[in-house]
Enzyme design. Structure first.
Site, PDB file in Angstrom:
ATOM      1  N   ASP A  25      19.878  13.292   3.108  1.00  0.00           N
ATOM      2  CA  ASP A  25      18.844  14.171   2.548  1.00  0.00           C
ATOM      3  C   ASP A  25      17.832  13.369   1.741  1.00  0.00           C
ATOM      4  OD1 ASP A  25      17.574  16.520   2.018  1.00  0.00           O
ATOM      5  OD2 ASP A  25      19.016  17.253   0.552  1.00  0.00           O
ATOM      6  N   ARG A  29      10.983  14.014   0.409  1.00  0.00           N
ATOM      7  CA  ARG A  29      10.621  13.751  -0.995  1.00  0.00           C
ATOM      8  C   ARG A  29      10.318  12.269  -1.218  1.00  0.00           C
ATOM      9  NH1 ARG A  29      15.703  16.545  -3.306  1.00  0.00           N
ATOM     10  NH2 ARG A  29      16.159  16.586  -1.087  1.00  0.00           N
ATOM     11  N   ARG A  38       5.683  13.111   5.639  1.00  0.00           N
ATOM     12  CA  ARG A  38       7.147  13.275   5.678  1.00  0.00           C
ATOM     13  C   ARG A  38       7.780  12.428   6.789  1.00  0.00           C
ATOM     14  NH1 ARG A  38       9.581  17.407   3.314  1.00  0.00           N
ATOM     15  NH2 ARG A  38      11.053  17.547   5.013  1.00  0.00           N
ATOM     16  N   HIS A  42      11.312   9.942   7.461  1.00  0.00           N
ATOM     17  CA  HIS A  42      12.300   9.978   8.560  1.00  0.00           C
ATOM     18  C   HIS A  42      12.393   8.611   9.246  1.00  0.00           C
ATOM     19  CE1 HIS A  42      12.717  14.147   7.820  1.00  0.00           C
ATOM     20  NE2 HIS A  42      11.603  14.539   8.393  1.00  0.00           N
ATOM     21  N   SER A  70      19.690  19.700  11.947  1.00  0.00           N
ATOM     22  CA  SER A  70      20.535  20.897  11.903  1.00  0.00           C
ATOM     23  C   SER A  70      19.941  21.984  12.792  1.00  0.00           C
ATOM     24  CB  SER A  70      20.648  21.416  10.465  1.00  0.00           C
ATOM     25  OG  SER A  70      19.463  22.095  10.118  1.00  0.00           O
ATOM     26  N   LEU A 136      33.114   0.750  15.144  1.00  0.00           N
ATOM     27  CA  LEU A 136      32.794   2.051  14.534  1.00  0.00           C
ATOM     28  C   LEU A 136      32.295   3.060  15.570  1.00  0.00           C
ATOM     29  CD1 LEU A 136      32.018   3.569  11.730  1.00  0.00           C
ATOM     30  CD2 LEU A 136      29.700   2.852  12.318  1.00  0.00           C
ATOM     31  N   ARG A 190      26.486  13.224   0.110  1.00  0.00           N
ATOM     32  CA  ARG A 190      25.157  13.813   0.300  1.00  0.00           C
ATOM     33  C   ARG A 190      24.185  13.076  -0.602  1.00  0.00           C
ATOM     34  NH1 ARG A 190      23.176  19.838   1.452  1.00  0.00           N
ATOM     35  NH2 ARG A 190      20.952  19.398   1.552  1.00  0.00           N
TER      36      ARG A 190
END
Ligand code: FPP
Length: 244
Positions: A25, A29, A38, A42, A70, A136, A190
């Protein structure tokens, strides 16, 4: 119950969780604070996936599940959604060789079908290309929502019962196999100061340790991950039992 399998004593971390989930998250911001669009958050966030994936692999984490898109993210402005659809392609173009060199296996959780054909193709190609890797498992949750995951599992189970391939005495382990992510999560992180689960891995988080860090995802790095693992090592996990 999940076990904390390995130790990474060279790093001062006592217990390395087998499965880590991260709600990435704060990209928006982070960008706004710098006067950037924005999408720049990302883009930097995708680089952080590479950094943290490599570090988790080095530490011996088995599975890292990252909440990328999501089922609710489609409500965002068109240009942002468009960019999120392009990002997997940009990410794998840049980093697939490095993932291969480190034997990292890519998987995904969620309903990929909602993405444009081109996005689906790059993700499936990365999954296929890395499927024999033994390090992984880097699981990208994309168009993922936990309630939807549980609903789809329930529907599939009902269909199997009706078809006569399943009986009525379903166990927890068998139910988990109907989910996109069957594993228990040992640690949920988070970033960016919000303290919510946001429809992520509701079943799998039943016994997770939760860590909320103020650091925005684009600024999250190896040191921040180490701090989280040190905190995890200090937690006293009893899984509902009592200390011997
Ligand atoms: C949350 O920040 C982040 C997202 C919704 C997208 C995360 C996606 C990536 C980091 C890249 C995905 C890359 C691949 C390879 C699949 P936010 O936008 O909600 O931030 P905010 O709360 O500050 O607005």
């Amino acid at each position: 119950m999940p076990e904390q399998i390995s130790t990474a004593t060279d790093t001062g971390i006592l217990q390395v969780p087998e499965t880590i989930a991260i709600i990435m998250d704060g990209n928006g911001r982070w960008a706004k604070k710098r006067g950037l669009p924005r999408t720049a958050g990302h883009k930097k966030g995708a680089d952080t996936i590479h950094t943290i994936g490599l570090e988790a692999n080095r530490l011996g984490v088995k599975k890292l599940i990252l909440y990328a898109v999501s089922t609710e993210n489609w409500k965002r402005p068109e240009d942002e959604v468009g960019y999120l659809c392009k990002l997997p392609g940009l990410f794998f173009d840049r980093y697939i060789r490095d993932l291969m060199n480190n034997s990292i296996r890519v998987t995904f959780a969620g309903e990929l079908e909602r993405f444009p054909e081109s996005t689906q193709k790059v993700i499936r190609k990365a999954v296929q290309q890395t499927e024999a890797n033994t390090g992984l498992e880097l699981c990208i949750a994309i168009n993922y929502g936990s309630r939807r995951e549980l609903l789809l599992a329930a529907r599939q189970y009902a269909a199997d019962v009706q078809a006569g391939t399943r009986d009525n005495d379903l166990t927890e382990e068998e139910f988990a196999d109907y989910l996109f992510v069957p594993e228990n999560v040992d640690l949920l992180i988070r970033t960016s100061g919000e303290e919510r689960i946001s429809n992520f891995l509701l079943w799998q988080l039943a016994y997770s340790e939760l860590i909320f860090t103020p650091t925005a995802w684009p600024d999250f790095d190896e040191n921040r991950l180490r701090e989280c693992l040190e905190e995890f090592s200090r937690r006293d996990r009893r899984f509902g039992g009592i200390k011997a």
